[in-house]
Design an enzyme around this catalytic site. Structure first.
Site, PDB file in Angstrom:
ATOM      1  N   SER A   1      77.265  12.178 114.093  1.00  0.00           N
ATOM      2  CA  SER A   1      78.398  12.020 113.176  1.00  0.00           C
ATOM      3  C   SER A   1      79.634  11.394 113.821  1.00  0.00           C
ATOM      4  CB  SER A   1      78.746  13.363 112.517  1.00  0.00           C
ATOM      5  OG  SER A   1      77.650  13.826 111.734  1.00  0.00           O
TER       6      SER A   1
ATOM      7  N   HIS B   1      64.362  10.129 120.125  1.00  0.00           N
ATOM      8  CA  HIS B   1      65.370  10.538 119.142  1.00  0.00           C
ATOM      9  C   HIS B   1      64.915  11.838 118.471  1.00  0.00           C
ATOM     10  CE1 HIS B   1      67.821  10.634 115.533  1.00  0.00           C
ATOM     11  NE2 HIS B   1      68.678   9.873 116.199  1.00  0.00           N
TER      12      HIS B   1
ATOM     13  N   ASN C   1      72.343   2.844 115.587  1.00  0.00           N
ATOM     14  CA  ASN C   1      70.971   3.219 115.249  1.00  0.00           C
ATOM     15  C   ASN C   1      70.863   3.160 113.721  1.00  0.00           C
ATOM     16  OD1 ASN C   1      68.509   4.416 114.815  1.00  0.00           O
ATOM     17  ND2 ASN C   1      69.131   6.461 115.510  1.00  0.00           N
ATOM     18  N   TRP C   2      70.263   2.078 113.241  1.00  0.00           N
ATOM     19  CA  TRP C   2      70.200   1.888 111.778  1.00  0.00           C
ATOM     20  C   TRP C   2      69.119   2.746 111.113  1.00  0.00           C
ATOM     21  CZ3 TRP C   2      70.492  -4.216 111.373  1.00  0.00           C
ATOM     22  CH2 TRP C   2      71.784  -4.619 111.700  1.00  0.00           C
ATOM     23  N   LYS C   3      68.282   3.369 111.930  1.00  0.00           N
ATOM     24  CA  LYS C   3      67.183   4.192 111.386  1.00  0.00           C
ATOM     25  C   LYS C   3      66.368   3.369 110.377  1.00  0.00           C
ATOM     26  CE  LYS C   3      69.930   8.174 112.494  1.00  0.00           C
ATOM     27  NZ  LYS C   3      70.269   9.573 112.283  1.00  0.00           N
TER      28      LYS C   3
ATOM     29  N   GLU D   1      72.704  14.226 121.891  1.00  0.00           N
ATOM     30  CA  GLU D   1      72.832  14.293 120.440  1.00  0.00           C
ATOM     31  C   GLU D   1      72.505  15.707 119.966  1.00  0.00           C
ATOM     32  OE1 GLU D   1      72.682  10.177 118.575  1.00  0.00           O
ATOM     33  OE2 GLU D   1      70.618  10.886 118.613  1.00  0.00           O
TER      34      GLU D   1
ATOM     35  N   GLY E   1      73.833  13.318 111.268  1.00  0.00           N
ATOM     36  CA  GLY E   1      73.780  13.064 109.837  1.00  0.00           C
ATOM     37  C   GLY E   1      74.358  14.200 108.993  1.00  0.00           C
TER      38      GLY E   1
ATOM     39  N   GLU F   1      64.867  12.769 115.523  1.00  0.00           N
ATOM     40  CA  GLU F   1      64.031  12.598 114.312  1.00  0.00           C
ATOM     41  C   GLU F   1      62.592  12.277 114.700  1.00  0.00           C
ATOM     42  OE1 GLU F   1      66.648   9.766 112.473  1.00  0.00           O
ATOM     43  OE2 GLU F   1      68.102  11.369 112.144  1.00  0.00           O
TER      44      GLU F   1
ATOM     45  N   GLY G   1      74.723   6.590 114.014  1.00  0.00           N
ATOM     46  CA  GLY G   1      73.785   6.405 112.912  1.00  0.00           C
ATOM     47  C   GLY G   1      74.512   5.947 111.662  1.00  0.00           C
ATOM     48  N   GLY G   2      74.789   6.876 110.759  1.00  0.00           N
ATOM     49  CA  GLY G   2      75.359   6.570 109.444  1.00  0.00           C
ATOM     50  C   GLY G   2      76.539   5.605 109.468  1.00  0.00           C
TER      51      GLY G   2
HETATM   52  P1  PGA Z   1      74.636  10.039 112.758  1.00  0.00           P
HETATM   53  O1  PGA Z   1      73.285   9.752 113.577  1.00  0.00           O
HETATM   54  O2  PGA Z   1      75.720   9.207 113.405  1.00  0.00           O
HETATM   55  O3  PGA Z   1      74.327   9.601 111.346  1.00  0.00           O
HETATM   56  O4  PGA Z   1      74.903  11.488 112.872  1.00  0.00           O
HETATM   57  C1  PGA Z   1      73.309   9.640 114.967  1.00  0.00           C
HETATM   58  C2  PGA Z   1      71.915   9.433 115.484  1.00  0.00           C
HETATM   59  O5  PGA Z   1      70.968   9.968 114.879  1.00  0.00           O
HETATM   60  O6  PGA Z   1      71.699   8.730 116.485  1.00  0.00           O
END
Ligand code: PGA
Length: 249
Positions: free
Chosen positions: A213, A95, A9-11, A167, A173, A97, A234-235
């Site tokens: 994470s 998600h 997930n590159w956001k 999640e 994050g 966010e 994500g990250g």
């Molecule tokens: P993260 O994000 O790996 O940066 O914690 C995961 C996600 O939001 O899907």
């Protein structure tokens, strides 16, 4: 046997040119890897660059979000038809966010899930508790509620493509990862709720990913749990080497 799915997930990161560079570096690192399903979820502006770049490879492409209507006066939104017709096969729904910053609710998640299934997009439905809920001992209630509301009106025979991503919001994050035991316990709660709603067989076949994470150095411990059927990253997915290490945990 549930085939694991590892999704990036590159956001809101990477221009189309950066996305193209990424794919060029990433594909050779995962050539021939068919143990897991690999999905890249770039931002909408990079879909049109990433899709032709992965065509014919073992990597699929997902959207990060979509509207629940097929078309309409919804400024700034992307429809499932628009995603589907350019070759998107998966879509992240709900998600945290989106829930936190863009008023996504359990109700819109349910509408989007129904729409994604109708368009034969593989939905990756995100659920998870916030820190205050965990500290108040409400995690299982929250997971059961989010699952029940997301699946409202969905019949067992329609549910097969659905993927869930657990999640925990406090782990996204933040560098704080759920321990494999915490994650596995949450996955069991979600799976038993799916069994209650849709039957044991559907529950046993449904993939439940962990997200929050995930990094190359914790991927093996998490992904070797029998209850964890992959990861939403994500990250650590923003760098091709790092994401390839997670894929090949
Ligand atoms: P993260 O994000 O790996 O940066 O914690 C995961 C996600 O939001 O899907």
């Amino acid at each position: 046997m549930r085939k694991a799915l590892i999704a990036a997930n590159w956001k809101m990161y990477k221009t189309a040119a950066q996305a193209k560079e990424y794919v060029k570096a990433f594909l050779p690192l995962v050539t021939g890897h068919d143990r897991d399903e690999i999905v890249l979820c770039p931002s909408d502006t990079s879909l049109y660059t990433v899709i032709p770049a992965v065509t014919g490879s073992n990597v699929a492409v997902g959207g990060q979000n979509m509207h629940f209507a097929d078309e309409g006066a919804y400024t700034g939104e992307t429809s499932p038809v628009m995603l589907k017709t350019i070759g998107v096969t998966h879509v992240i729904i709900g998600h945290s966010e989106r829930r936190q910053y863009f008023n996504e609710t359990d109700e819109t998640v349910n509408k989007k899930l129904i729409t994604a299934l109708r368009h034969k997009l593989v939905p990756i439905v995100c659920i998870g508790e916030v820190l205050a809920e965990r500290e108040a001992g409400q995690t299982n209630d929250v997971l059961r509620r989010q699952t029940t509301l997301a699946f409202a009106g969905i019949k067992p025979e329609e549910a097969q493509p659905i993927v869930i991503a657990y999640e925990p919001v406090w782990a996204i994050g933040t560098g704080k990862t759920a321990t494999p035991e915490i994650a596995a316990e949450a996955h069991l709660t979600i799976r038993s709720e799916i069994a209650r709603l849709l039957g044991r067989e559907v529950a046993d076949n449904m993939r439940i990913l962990y997200g929050g994470s995930v990094k190359p150095d914790n991927a093996t411990a998490l992904l070797s749990q029998p209850e964890i059927d992959g990861a939403l990253v994500g990250g650590a997915s923003l760098d091709p080497q790092s994401f390839a290490k997670i894929v090949k945990y």
